[in-house]
Design a protein around this motif. Structure first.
Motif, mmCIF file in Angstrom:
data_model
loop_
_atom_site.group_PDB
_atom_site.id
_atom_site.type_symbol
_atom_site.label_atom_id
_atom_site.label_comp_id
_atom_site.label_asym_id
_atom_site.label_seq_id
_atom_site.Cartn_x
_atom_site.Cartn_y
_atom_site.Cartn_z
ATOM 1 N N GLU A 249 -6.296 -0.077 -2.191
ATOM 2 C CA GLU A 249 -6.420 0.621 -0.916
ATOM 3 C C GLU A 249 -7.359 1.805 -1.121
ATOM 4 O O GLU A 249 -7.193 2.579 -2.054
ATOM 5 C CB GLU A 249 -5.052 1.105 -0.448
ATOM 6 N N THR B 93 0.859 -1.179 0.000
ATOM 7 C CA THR B 93 0.000 0.000 0.000
ATOM 8 C C THR B 93 0.896 1.229 0.000
ATOM 9 O O THR B 93 1.964 1.227 0.617
ATOM 10 C CB THR B 93 -0.922 0.036 1.230
ATOM 11 N N SER C 241 -0.019 4.593 0.877
ATOM 12 C CA SER C 241 -0.194 5.570 1.953
ATOM 13 C C SER C 241 0.239 5.043 3.307
ATOM 14 O O SER C 241 0.783 5.774 4.119
ATOM 15 C CB SER C 241 -1.642 6.056 2.013
ATOM 16 N N THR C 242 0.013 3.755 3.559
ATOM 17 C CA THR C 242 0.320 3.201 4.883
ATOM 18 C C THR C 242 1.515 2.261 4.878
ATOM 19 O O THR C 242 1.883 1.740 5.925
ATOM 20 C CB THR C 242 -0.905 2.456 5.453
ATOM 21 N N LYS C 243 2.118 2.026 3.722
ATOM 22 C CA LYS C 243 3.326 1.199 3.591
ATOM 23 C C LYS C 243 3.147 -0.210 4.163
ATOM 24 O O LYS C 243 4.023 -0.747 4.817
ATOM 25 C CB LYS C 243 4.530 1.877 4.263
ATOM 26 N N ARG C 244 1.988 -0.801 3.921
ATOM 27 C CA ARG C 244 1.739 -2.176 4.358
ATOM 28 C C ARG C 244 2.193 -3.127 3.257
ATOM 29 O O ARG C 244 1.987 -2.869 2.070
ATOM 30 C CB ARG C 244 0.266 -2.362 4.666
#
Length: 135
Positions: free
Chosen positions: A56, A16, A18-21
């Motif tokens: 996302e 992802t 924005s959240t770096k998952r």
């Protein structure tokens, strides 16, 4: 540094923005969410999936998985991971490619398979809605 979510080779990865998952799909069909260090946060049995795509949105993360048997599924990842919909016979051969695009009113999934077909789907619905089928 290497990330080893399981003792099975990794078939696909997704991140992802924005959240770096980080998510990995192993060749055994398990989807794993990983920490930056490679530890498994969560595992979901995607039942033989061999391809994966990720979307996302403000509603959370949706993982789209395709199988060697031609099946497709959308998994709502956030909260209790659950399969939103699955189509066991989306294609008559193995899924070879998945692509997604978010739209203002949902999202579009494109799947291609070894049966020489390309299909488009509305994946934000609670059930599969196939737009068309092309060769």
């Amino acid at each position: 540094r290497g990330i080893t979510p399981s003792q099975v080779p990794v078939a696909a990865v997704a991140v992802t923005f924005s959240t770096k998952r980080v998510f990995a799909l192993d060749e055994g069909g398990d989807v794993c969410e990983l920490t930056a260090e490679g530890a498994v946060l969560r595992r979901f049995d995607a039942q033989g999936a061999n391809r994966m795509a990720l979307v996302e949105s403000s509603a959370g993360v949706a993982l789209i998985v395709g199988g060697a048997d031609g099946s497709l599924a959308v998994i709502d990842w956030d909260g209790a991971a659950r399969t939103r919909w699955d189509v066991p016979d989306a294609h008559s051969a193995a899924i070879s490619m998945l692509a997604v695009a978010a739209t203002a009113d949902g999202g579009l999934l494109i799947s291609a398979a070894d049966d020489c077909t390309v299909s488009t789907w509305d994946f934000m619905l609670e059930s599969a809605d196939k737009y068309g089928h092309a060769i």
